[in-house]
Motif scaffolding. Structure first.
Motif, PDB file in Angstrom:
ATOM      1  N   UNK A 259       0.829  -1.200   0.000  1.00  0.00           N
ATOM      2  CA  UNK A 259       0.000   0.000   0.000  1.00  0.00           C
ATOM      3  C   UNK A 259       0.866   1.253   0.000  1.00  0.00           C
ATOM      4  N   UNK A 260       1.977   1.207   0.720  1.00  0.00           N
ATOM      5  CA  UNK A 260       2.913   2.335   0.704  1.00  0.00           C
ATOM      6  C   UNK A 260       3.436   2.574  -0.705  1.00  0.00           C
ATOM      7  N   UNK A 261       3.694   1.486  -1.437  1.00  0.00           N
ATOM      8  CA  UNK A 261       4.173   1.612  -2.816  1.00  0.00           C
ATOM      9  C   UNK A 261       3.123   2.285  -3.696  1.00  0.00           C
ATOM     10  N   UNK A 262       1.869   1.868  -3.547  1.00  0.00           N
ATOM     11  CA  UNK A 262       0.787   2.445  -4.345  1.00  0.00           C
ATOM     12  C   UNK A 262       0.651   3.933  -4.066  1.00  0.00           C
ATOM     13  N   UNK A 263       0.747   4.328  -2.794  1.00  0.00           N
ATOM     14  CA  UNK A 263       0.507   5.715  -2.415  1.00  0.00           C
ATOM     15  C   UNK A 263       1.709   6.612  -2.654  1.00  0.00           C
ATOM     16  N   UNK A 264       2.911   6.030  -2.635  1.00  0.00           N
ATOM     17  CA  UNK A 264       4.116   6.843  -2.795  1.00  0.00           C
ATOM     18  C   UNK A 264       4.466   7.084  -4.263  1.00  0.00           C
ATOM     19  N   UNK A 265       3.957   6.238  -5.155  1.00  0.00           N
ATOM     20  CA  UNK A 265       4.322   6.359  -6.569  1.00  0.00           C
ATOM     21  C   UNK A 265       3.629   7.529  -7.267  1.00  0.00           C
ATOM     22  N   UNK A 266       2.477   7.954  -6.737  1.00  0.00           N
ATOM     23  CA  UNK A 266       1.707   9.049  -7.335  1.00  0.00           C
ATOM     24  C   UNK A 266       1.308   8.770  -8.780  1.00  0.00           C
ATOM     25  N   UNK A 267       1.218   7.518  -9.156  1.00  0.00           N
ATOM     26  CA  UNK A 267       0.931   7.161 -10.540  1.00  0.00           C
ATOM     27  C   UNK A 267      -0.350   6.348 -10.698  1.00  0.00           C
ATOM     28  N   UNK A 268      -1.048   6.077  -9.602  1.00  0.00           N
ATOM     29  CA  UNK A 268      -2.294   5.314  -9.674  1.00  0.00           C
ATOM     30  C   UNK A 268      -3.490   6.263  -9.612  1.00  0.00           C
ATOM     31  N   UNK A 269      -3.407   7.336 -10.364  1.00  0.00           N
ATOM     32  CA  UNK A 269      -4.420   8.388 -10.289  1.00  0.00           C
ATOM     33  C   UNK A 269      -5.759   7.938 -10.861  1.00  0.00           C
ATOM     34  N   UNK A 270      -5.755   6.871 -11.684  1.00  0.00           N
ATOM     35  CA  UNK A 270      -7.006   6.407 -12.275  1.00  0.00           C
ATOM     36  C   UNK A 270      -7.750   5.389 -11.436  1.00  0.00           C
ATOM     37  N   UNK A 271      -7.224   5.070 -10.255  1.00  0.00           N
ATOM     38  CA  UNK A 271      -7.823   4.041  -9.404  1.00  0.00           C
ATOM     39  C   UNK A 271      -9.193   4.495  -8.887  1.00  0.00           C
ATOM     40  N   UNK A 272     -10.217   3.665  -9.130  1.00  0.00           N
ATOM     41  CA  UNK A 272     -11.575   3.989  -8.703  1.00  0.00           C
ATOM     42  C   UNK A 272     -12.034   3.147  -7.516  1.00  0.00           C
ATOM     43  N   UNK A 273     -11.472   1.946  -7.367  1.00  0.00           N
ATOM     44  CA  UNK A 273     -11.841   1.059  -6.268  1.00  0.00           C
ATOM     45  C   UNK A 273     -10.568   0.546  -5.605  1.00  0.00           C
ATOM     46  N   UNK A 274     -10.455   0.747  -4.300  1.00  0.00           N
ATOM     47  CA  UNK A 274      -9.344   0.208  -3.517  1.00  0.00           C
ATOM     48  C   UNK A 274      -9.927  -0.423  -2.269  1.00  0.00           C
ATOM     49  N   UNK A 275      -9.781  -1.746  -2.166  1.00  0.00           N
ATOM     50  CA  UNK A 275     -10.363  -2.480  -1.042  1.00  0.00           C
ATOM     51  C   UNK A 275      -9.304  -3.388  -0.435  1.00  0.00           C
ATOM     52  N   UNK A 276      -9.062  -3.221   0.873  1.00  0.00           N
ATOM     53  CA  UNK A 276      -8.126  -4.054   1.621  1.00  0.00           C
ATOM     54  C   UNK A 276      -8.865  -4.607   2.830  1.00  0.00           C
ATOM     55  N   UNK A 277      -9.128  -5.919   2.815  1.00  0.00           N
ATOM     56  CA  UNK A 277      -9.885  -6.527   3.906  1.00  0.00           C
ATOM     57  C   UNK A 277      -9.093  -6.573   5.207  1.00  0.00           C
ATOM     58  N   UNK A 278      -7.763  -6.714   5.115  1.00  0.00           N
ATOM     59  CA  UNK A 278      -6.928  -6.750   6.324  1.00  0.00           C
ATOM     60  C   UNK A 278      -5.521  -6.288   5.969  1.00  0.00           C
ATOM     61  N   UNK A 279      -5.144  -5.130   6.478  1.00  0.00           N
ATOM     62  CA  UNK A 279      -3.816  -4.573   6.252  1.00  0.00           C
ATOM     63  C   UNK A 279      -2.909  -4.955   7.410  1.00  0.00           C
ATOM     64  N   UNK A 280      -1.764  -5.587   7.093  1.00  0.00           N
ATOM     65  CA  UNK A 280      -0.866  -6.088   8.131  1.00  0.00           C
ATOM     66  C   UNK A 280       0.548  -5.588   7.905  1.00  0.00           C
ATOM     67  N   UNK A 281       1.356  -5.648   8.965  1.00  0.00           N
ATOM     68  CA  UNK A 281       2.764  -5.271   8.860  1.00  0.00           C
ATOM     69  C   UNK A 281       3.558  -6.402   8.220  1.00  0.00           C
ATOM     70  N   UNK A 282       4.769  -6.077   7.756  1.00  0.00           N
ATOM     71  CA  UNK A 282       5.602  -7.062   7.069  1.00  0.00           C
ATOM     72  C   UNK A 282       6.035  -8.190   7.998  1.00  0.00           C
ATOM     73  N   UNK A 283       6.094  -7.932   9.305  1.00  0.00           N
ATOM     74  CA  UNK A 283       6.527  -8.964  10.257  1.00  0.00           C
ATOM     75  C   UNK A 283       5.321  -9.627  10.925  1.00  0.00           C
ATOM     76  N   UNK A 284       4.266  -9.878  10.139  1.00  0.00           N
ATOM     77  CA  UNK A 284       3.025 -10.421  10.688  1.00  0.00           C
ATOM     78  C   UNK A 284       3.196 -11.800  11.296  1.00  0.00           C
TER      79      UNK A 284
END
Length: 402
Positions: A118-143
């Protein structure tokens, strides 16, 4: 002899419509049936939205090339399972795939997702056409590592840059919290999502709910889901009550600070202003006894789900009577709700009423249910109030026992 229509005799456009409803694995299997179907599944229209439904991607490079060639606009990775961490998508390969498809993707749905993606999606500033973003469970890398005492914070305000979003669902694991301090503006930054129609933040925590005034600007919302409802200030409910297009509302975890006899919580009255609601879902709310007045104003309401929060319930007692399940004054709350088509009513049950052996946690033990007759008795009582309503009783374990 009458002519019999078989699936093979259907025109191509009908077959395409059927194939579009199938998960990717089934679509691929259909392509192995015959030459005509094999040719048909290569139609680009069929690959505009791909539902993987738990299917593993073995060759990520080839999959990326195919999605690029077919101009795939939607990817659904959710398989309905949030407990199998072995199936978490590999971060490097997923990020590389998303990078290649950034200019064409409009729909992304994930089950369990690592914060790095998710950090990659938000930091790239290139997914401007995204209309639907759904994450049922967001977890840390050391889950998979033992939980540390510290909590990782997620800056929800960064989602405000996805201006084309129409659907936003972000639910956090317990080791992640929304940041109360943000350079991006926090929850207030979401006020820029003018096209948003569905918003789900059920893991919202009380340390930042004061920012909920941004809801006033989301005038196109038809569905809203919020957690930690007990911490929402009156101003937040005033903002919600002004959402005239709202059709579905879900509030989780609400405990008023008043006594049952002198409850003056204004949020109950403010909810009554949402006269266009079709579905109302109140989970673990302790002001159920005051709902009747508001519900009577919702003439368009067709589905009501209530999981009452019974603070006086004693979870460790062995006996469970019908009286224990009737503390919510059922007839008083539902009196006059003749327009309801569906009612789901939660009833607290002791842990021994559930079969927790052999991995069947949470499944109601039929023998104990039949012996006490509690759930049946509650349903019968509800049915007397609402004879034309489809009623489902939901057995619930208290938080202490769970």
């Amino acid at each position: 002899m009458a002519h019999q229509t078989t699936i093979s005799s259907l025109p191509a456009y009908c077959l395409l419509h059927i194939f579009q409803t199938l998960p990717l694995r089934d679509v691929i299997n259909c392509g192995r049936v015959c030459k005509s179907w094999h040719k048909l599944i290569k139609t680009k229209q069929l690959w505009r939205h791909v539902t993987l439904n738990g299917m593993r991607i073995v060759d990520w490079k080839k999959a990326t090339q195919n999605f690029k060639k077919w101009k795939t606009k939607g990817l659904d990775f959710f398989d309905g399972n949030l407990a199998d961490f072995d199936r978490v998508l590999p971060t490097p390969q997923l990020c590389e795939l998303l990078k290649k498809l950034k200019d064409q993707l409009q729909y992304l749905r994930f089950g369990v997702l690592i914060t790095d993606v998710l950090d990659f999606i938000l930091s790239s500033n290139q997914f401007v056409g995204l209309e639907v973003l759904s994450v049922e469970l967001l977890m840390t890398a050391d889950y998979l590592s033992p939980r540390a005492s510290s909590v990782e914070y997620f800056d929800v305000g960064r989602l405000g840059k996805l201006h084309q979003l129409r659907v936003l669902r972000i639910n956090l694991d317990e080791c992640i919290s929304y940041s109360s301090f943000s350079f991006s503006g926090g929850l207030s930054a979401l006020s820029g999502l003018k096209q948003l129609r569905i918003l789900s933040l059920t893991s919202l925590k009380s340390n930042n709910t004061y920012e909920c005034g941004f809801l006033t600007n989301l005038t196109e919302l038809v569905e809203l889901q919020l957690g930690d409802a007990c911490a929402l200030p009156l101003e937040a409910y005033k903002s919600i009550s002004q959402l005239s297009h709202l059709r579905r509302l879900k509030l989780i975890s609400g405990v008023c600070k008043c006594s049952n006899t002198t409850c003056q919580c204004e949020w109950v009255d403010l909810i009554g202003k949402l006269t266009n609601l079709v579905e109302l879902d109140l989970e673990f709310i302790n002001t159920i006894h005051r709902l009747n007045g508001s519900l009577l104003k919702m003439k368009k309401l067709r589905m009501l789900k209530v999981l009452p929060l019974e603070q006086n319930f004693t979870p460790n007692k062995t006996a469970f009577s019908v009286q224990d399940a009737e503390k919510s004054n059922i007839p008083d709350v539902l009196d006059g709700q003749t327009w309801l088509k569906s009612l789901q009513w939660g009833v607290y049950c002791p842990l021994e009423a559930f079969d927790t052996q052999n991995g069947n946690s949470g499944r109601l033990n039929v023998d104990i249910k039949d012996n006490t007759g509690t759930l049946t008795a509650v349903k019968d009582k509800l049915q007397l109030c609402l004879p034309n309503t489809e009623i489902l009783i939901l057995p619930v374990i208290s938080a202490e026992e769970e």
